[in-house]
Design a protein around this motif. Structure first.
Motif, mmCIF file in Angstrom:
data_model
loop_
_atom_site.group_PDB
_atom_site.id
_atom_site.type_symbol
_atom_site.label_atom_id
_atom_site.label_comp_id
_atom_site.label_asym_id
_atom_site.label_seq_id
_atom_site.Cartn_x
_atom_site.Cartn_y
_atom_site.Cartn_z
ATOM 1 N N GLU A 287 1.726 -2.882 7.734
ATOM 2 C CA GLU A 287 2.317 -2.686 6.412
ATOM 3 C C GLU A 287 1.759 -1.442 5.738
ATOM 4 N N ALA A 288 0.450 -1.240 5.865
ATOM 5 C CA ALA A 288 -0.162 -0.065 5.237
ATOM 6 C C ALA A 288 0.347 1.226 5.866
ATOM 7 N N ALA A 289 0.480 1.239 7.183
ATOM 8 C CA ALA A 289 0.954 2.444 7.872
ATOM 9 C C ALA A 289 2.392 2.757 7.503
ATOM 10 N N LYS A 290 3.230 1.739 7.427
ATOM 11 C CA LYS A 290 4.629 1.969 7.043
ATOM 12 C C LYS A 290 4.706 2.545 5.637
ATOM 13 N N ALA A 291 3.913 1.998 4.753
ATOM 14 C CA ALA A 291 3.920 2.494 3.373
ATOM 15 C C ALA A 291 3.397 3.917 3.289
ATOM 16 N N GLU B 263 -18.210 0.024 14.969
ATOM 17 C CA GLU B 263 -17.425 -1.033 15.611
ATOM 18 C C GLU B 263 -16.118 -1.270 14.865
ATOM 19 N N HIS B 264 -16.196 -1.291 13.535
ATOM 20 C CA HIS B 264 -14.995 -1.500 12.726
ATOM 21 C C HIS B 264 -14.037 -0.323 12.882
ATOM 22 N N THR B 265 -14.597 0.884 12.940
ATOM 23 C CA THR B 265 -13.768 2.085 13.120
ATOM 24 C C THR B 265 -13.026 2.043 14.451
ATOM 25 N N ALA B 266 -13.734 1.665 15.517
ATOM 26 C CA ALA B 266 -13.108 1.589 16.826
ATOM 27 C C ALA B 266 -12.000 0.541 16.845
ATOM 28 N N ALA B 267 -12.235 -0.593 16.187
ATOM 29 C CA ALA B 267 -11.224 -1.645 16.137
ATOM 30 C C ALA B 267 -9.995 -1.182 15.375
ATOM 31 N N LEU B 268 -10.203 -0.457 14.287
ATOM 32 C CA LEU B 268 -9.077 0.052 13.506
ATOM 33 C C LEU B 268 -8.278 1.099 14.288
ATOM 34 N N ALA C 293 -3.846 12.304 11.302
ATOM 35 C CA ALA C 293 -4.195 12.387 9.880
ATOM 36 C C ALA C 293 -3.894 11.071 9.163
ATOM 37 N N LEU C 294 -2.755 10.464 9.487
ATOM 38 C CA LEU C 294 -2.400 9.177 8.878
ATOM 39 C C LEU C 294 -3.404 8.109 9.275
ATOM 40 N N ARG C 295 -3.769 8.068 10.546
ATOM 41 C CA ARG C 295 -4.739 7.078 11.020
ATOM 42 C C ARG C 295 -6.082 7.248 10.325
ATOM 43 N N ASP C 296 -6.529 8.489 10.232
ATOM 44 C CA ASP C 296 -7.840 8.739 9.612
ATOM 45 C C ASP C 296 -7.849 8.328 8.143
ATOM 46 N N ARG C 297 -6.735 8.547 7.415
ATOM 47 C CA ARG C 297 -6.670 8.138 6.004
ATOM 48 C C ARG C 297 -6.754 6.612 5.879
ATOM 49 N N LEU C 298 -6.040 5.918 6.748
ATOM 50 C CA LEU C 298 -6.058 4.454 6.691
ATOM 51 C C LEU C 298 -7.442 3.899 7.023
#
Length: 720
Positions: A249-253, A290-295, A274-279
């Motif tokens: 949902e966040a990526a679509k928005a 670990e959280h970064t890798a999972a995201l 760039a979109l991934r890094d912002r999210l």
């Protein structure tokens, strides 16, 4: 660990196939010995206990050819097997492509399958037996794997499909097709063909799938009776899977659709990153690795889901095309001034420089493997440098991927090459991938074809290739024409189809799902044909046919035939004569049947060598006339040189209508005159006459025809 030997047998293609386990290599997780005819393979499968840190499946398949399998000593300097040759690499890839899709998702234990050829009868090819052995070894091992699978070769002899044709049958087959599958579907297809129809190939694939069922049943029986319990493994991505709904949902928005639909590859990659890094930045505190890798893993899944949704629901692809559109094409012929033939083929953001070189038989490839093939007179090399994808990587030898892609392009083009008797050149094509965004091997087929046509090679027909893709969700699917690199990575199929306007010359299919049905294959082949015809039309706009003359920079070959008994005269003592010929500016090859080929970049030099060889091997015939030179005189006549290496004798009685007391009264060394052959005896000695005197003077009887006869006839009796 299996300790009791047990053998399982079935019939495949009218011959017995046996698989034994528990006797050899018992310390490995899975081990089988497979026999088909007198071809025998040992196949082992082993996995590491600990999980790899790599983010992909660390599977390696090795195909080990042993020369003792055919009673040969290796031809290398050390007389020992070295690095795998091209055939061994291709055989390993057949097995790899069959078993890789069936490992569980998230499995990351380093796994190795080794296929060792112990015996090869040179009739039953080991390349399609290796995958069966791998399937059996993995099925009875403790390695998690979703098989079994089976693999067979199909040919067509006298209009009938044949399973696992022998080497002799394969020479008479319209195609060479390898098919791998599970109980319900086809996993992998690879073929080379002599321009056959799509329907013929689909029929062969269906036939193969039916015939492999007995092998699948045999391996299932082995697994049920001897199979070990599969070990547990920790799959990657549990945390990332939980993050997917929120991140979707966040990526679509945040504009995921627009980022995915960026036309250019580099810009699309940059926008998505760039979109991934912002999210991620909005969700990660204190540099939680670990959280970064999972995201990041979760974003990759979101990206894949959205791309597949756009294709299935909207028929919209990342570069704005629909499912059946081929990317824009531009072509340039002969961009290289000194190459024998060259062409640039660009399709979207994939670009290949094709270069053709014409050589002699001295350039043919020496084959030193377990086959009994002749030396290869057609070479195709595919180069994939890191700059083609905008990356920096270590450059070493040719990769297995490069070998495989080059082999596919080679099979596609080989079907339309003239025979060596028609066009006696060894041909080399190099495909230099300059840009790659999907289908670079198919662009190599197009560029290689154009380069050969530019060089003046009389191809039977132009060949083009296109890569097809597939997105499948349950019963819904969409076939994609001319796939991008992104669609290859996130899609479910890579189906490469090559051919002429008349039919298919090569194909290769790899499936990343459980398999596809013949109906989907038919649809994909029909869609590929439409694309192929479109591409061939674009190629014809630049080069509608091979150039009528060889490239100005290409060497010329002059061919002639001589009496095999005269080969020694051309070679000369210790090779002296042939060295003198090659010093004139040409290479000369001579075959045992008397076929001579003269190879030179200078056409005049080639013709000069040809004239010299014709003189050395010319056979004199009664009735022929020559402008000869007197090279020696004797009391009974003069010896006249007719052509290099051949003299004849003009008897004193055949020189004039008047009686001559001495030869020197009429002829001297160095004089030139017209003479005619009137006799050639069984020793090759030649009698001559001056043609203007024929019919005016009595013909001379051949030498030795009269009792006691010599050059002047019988001598009078001796008086004491």
């Amino acid at each position: 660990m299996l300790m009791i030997a047990k053998t399982y047998t079935t019939v495949l293609g009218g011959r017995e196939l046996s698989i034994e386990t528990g006797r050899l290599a018992k310390l490995v997780s899975g081990s089988v010995t497979l026999r088909y005819g007198d071809t025998m393979l040992l196949v082992t499968a082993q996995a590491r206990d600990d999980k790899s840190t790599l983010d992909f499946l660390p599977l390696t398949v090795e195909f080990e050819e042993r020369h003792y399998a055919v009673g040969k000593i290796p031809g290398s300097f050390h007389r020992r097997e070295g690095r795998p040759g091209e055939r061994a690499i291709l055989s390993a890839r057949i097995t790899d492509r069959q078993i890789r899709p069936l490992f569980p998702k998230g499995y990351r234990h380093e796994t190795q399958v080794i296929i060792t050829v112990l015996s090869a009868d040179q009739q039953n090819a080991p390349d399609v037996l290796g995958p069966i052995g791998a399937s059996a070894a993995l099925s009875i091992s403790d390695i998690p794997w979703g098989g079994p699978t089976a693999c067979v070769r199909v040919g067509q002899v006298d209009g009938e499909y044949v399973i696992n044709p022998t080497a002799e049958q394969l020479t008479r087959s319209a195609f060479d097709l390898v098919v791998a599958g599970t109980r319900d579907a086809v996993l992998m297809v690879e073929a080379g063909a002599q321009t056959v129809s799509e329907e013929t190939l689909v029929g062969a694939i269906e036939f193969a799938h039916r015939e492999m069922q007995g092998v699948l049943g045999l391996i299932e029986q082995m697994r049920a009776e001897l199979g070990q319990e599969k070990f547990n493994f920790l799959a990657d991505g549990d945390l990332s899977t939980d993050l997917v709904p929120e991140l979707t949902e966040a990526a679509k928005a945040a504009g995921l659709r627009d980022a995915l639909l960026t036309v250019k590859k580099k810009e699309r990659s940059a926008n998505l990153k760039a979109l991934r890094d912002r999210l991620i930045a909005a969700r990660v505190l204190d540099a939680d690795a670990e959280h970064t890798a999972a995201l990041k893993a979760a974003f990759g899944k979101v990206e894949k889901q959205e791309l597949r949704r756009l294709i299935l629901e909207d028929d919209l692809r990342a570069d704005g095309r629909n499912s059946k559109t081929v990317r824009p094409i531009w072509i340039e012929a002969r961009p290289l001034p000194r190459a024998h033939g060259s062409a640039i083929f660009t399709r979207g953001e994939t670009q290949v420089l094709g270069v053709a070189t014409l050589g002699t038989e001295r350039d043919e490839l020496l084959v030193d493997d377990l086959t009994n093939e002749d030396n290869d007179k057609f070479l195709l090399h595919y180069n994939f440098p890191p700059y083609s994808t905008g990356e920096v990587k270590r450059m070493g030898g040719q990769s297995r991927r490069e070998v495989g892609h080059g082999h596919l392009a080679k099979r596609a083009i080989r079907a339309v090459l003239p025979s060596f008797e028609e066009f006696p050149y060894v041909l080399r094509v190099v495909g230099e991938v300059l840009e790659s965004n999907g289908s670079s091997s198919m662009a190599t087929v197009c560029a290689g074809t154009l380069a050969l046509m530019d060089a003046g090679v009389p191809l039977k027909a132009p060949v083009a290739g296109v890569a097809m893709g597939l997105v499948m969700e349950g019963e819904r699917y969409r076939i994609l024409t001319d796939i991008l690199g992104l669609e290859d990575a996130l899609g479910d199929m890579d189906f490469k189809v090559c051919g002429t306007a008349e039919g298919v010359t090569a194909l290769q299919m790899d499936i990343k799902v459980g398999g596809i049905t013949p109906a989907v294959m038919r649809e994909a082949l029909a869609q590929a044909r439409e694309a192929r015809l479109h591409i061939l039309g674009k190629m014809a706009e630049v080069l509608p046919a091979p150039r009528s003359e060889l490239s100005p920079t290409a060497p010329r070959i002059v061919s002639l035939k001589i009496n095999p008994e005269l080969i020694g005269k051309v070679i000369g003592p210790g090779g002296k004569q042939i060295r003198e010929l090659e010093a004139m500016g040409a290479q000369v090859t001579i075959e045992e049947d008397g076929s001579v080929r003269i190879f030179s970049a200078d056409g005049q030099a080639a013709e000069a060598v040809r004239t010299r060889i014709e003189g050395l091997t010319k056979t004199a015939k009664v009735g022929e006339e020559y402008e000869g030179t007197v090279v020696k005189t004797a009391p009974f006549g003069a010896f006249i040189n007719l052509y290099p290496g051949q003299d004849g004798m003009l008897h004193i009685s055949q020189m004039s209508e008047e009686r001559i007391n001495a030869v020197e009264d009429v002829l001297n060394v160095g004089d030139r005159l017209r003479v005619k052959i009137v006799n050639v005896d069984d020793r090759g000695k030649i009698d001559l006459i001056r043609p203007e005197l024929e019919g005016k003077i009595a013909p001379r009887e051949p030498r030795g025809a009269r009792p006691g006869g010599g050059d002047r006839g019988p001598r009078p009796p001796r008086r004491d």
